[in-house]
Design an enzyme around this catalytic site. Structure first.
Site, PDB file in Angstrom:
ATOM      1  CB  CYS A  23     -36.264 -17.635  20.888  1.00 36.97           C
ATOM      2  SG  CYS A  23     -36.881 -16.520  19.612  1.00 36.97           S
ATOM      3  NE  ARG A  24     -39.020 -23.785  15.313  1.00 41.07           N
ATOM      4  CZ  ARG A  24     -39.632 -23.469  14.185  1.00 41.07           C
ATOM      5  NH1 ARG A  24     -40.222 -22.291  14.047  1.00 41.07           N
ATOM      6  NH2 ARG A  24     -39.660 -24.326  13.181  1.00 41.07           N
TER       7      ARG A  24
END
Length: 102
Positions: free
Chosen positions: A66-67
């Site tokens: 993810c981020r």
């Protein structure tokens, strides 16, 4: 149990593993802003997330990101809880990734 991989480990494993499936669990907008090549976008905040994960082959090797690592950790925990055996998380998320993004 899933494994935490550094950026270098993650990149090396997805390059050498023909059985690798890369999953980006960010939103579609985040995915469009830049993602690891060949990554599937399965948004963890989507109501369809469990259904989409359930459709995957549990015998493959999964590389999830993810981020910054929070959502992918949750996704990895979920995948292991429903029977996936080889799940790997990108520690630090795409922000730590040193490889190519598309």
């Amino acid at each position: 149990m899933y494994k935490e991989l550094t950026s270098n480990e993650f990149e090396n494993e997805i390059k050498k593993n023909p059985n690798a499936v890369i999953i980006d669990v960010r939103t579609p907008a985040e995915y469009q802003s830049g993602h690891i090549p060949n990554a599937l976008n399965i948004d963890i905040s989507s109501a369809e997330f469990p259904e989409k994960i359930d459709e995957l082959d549990r015998n493959k090797d999964y590389y999830v990101y993810c981020r910054n690592g929070g959502r992918s950790t949750t996704a990895c925990q979920y995948m292991v809880s429903v029977g996936f055996k080889n799940v790997n998380n990108l520690f630090g998320g795409v922000l730590s990734y040193e490889g190519e993004l598309v």
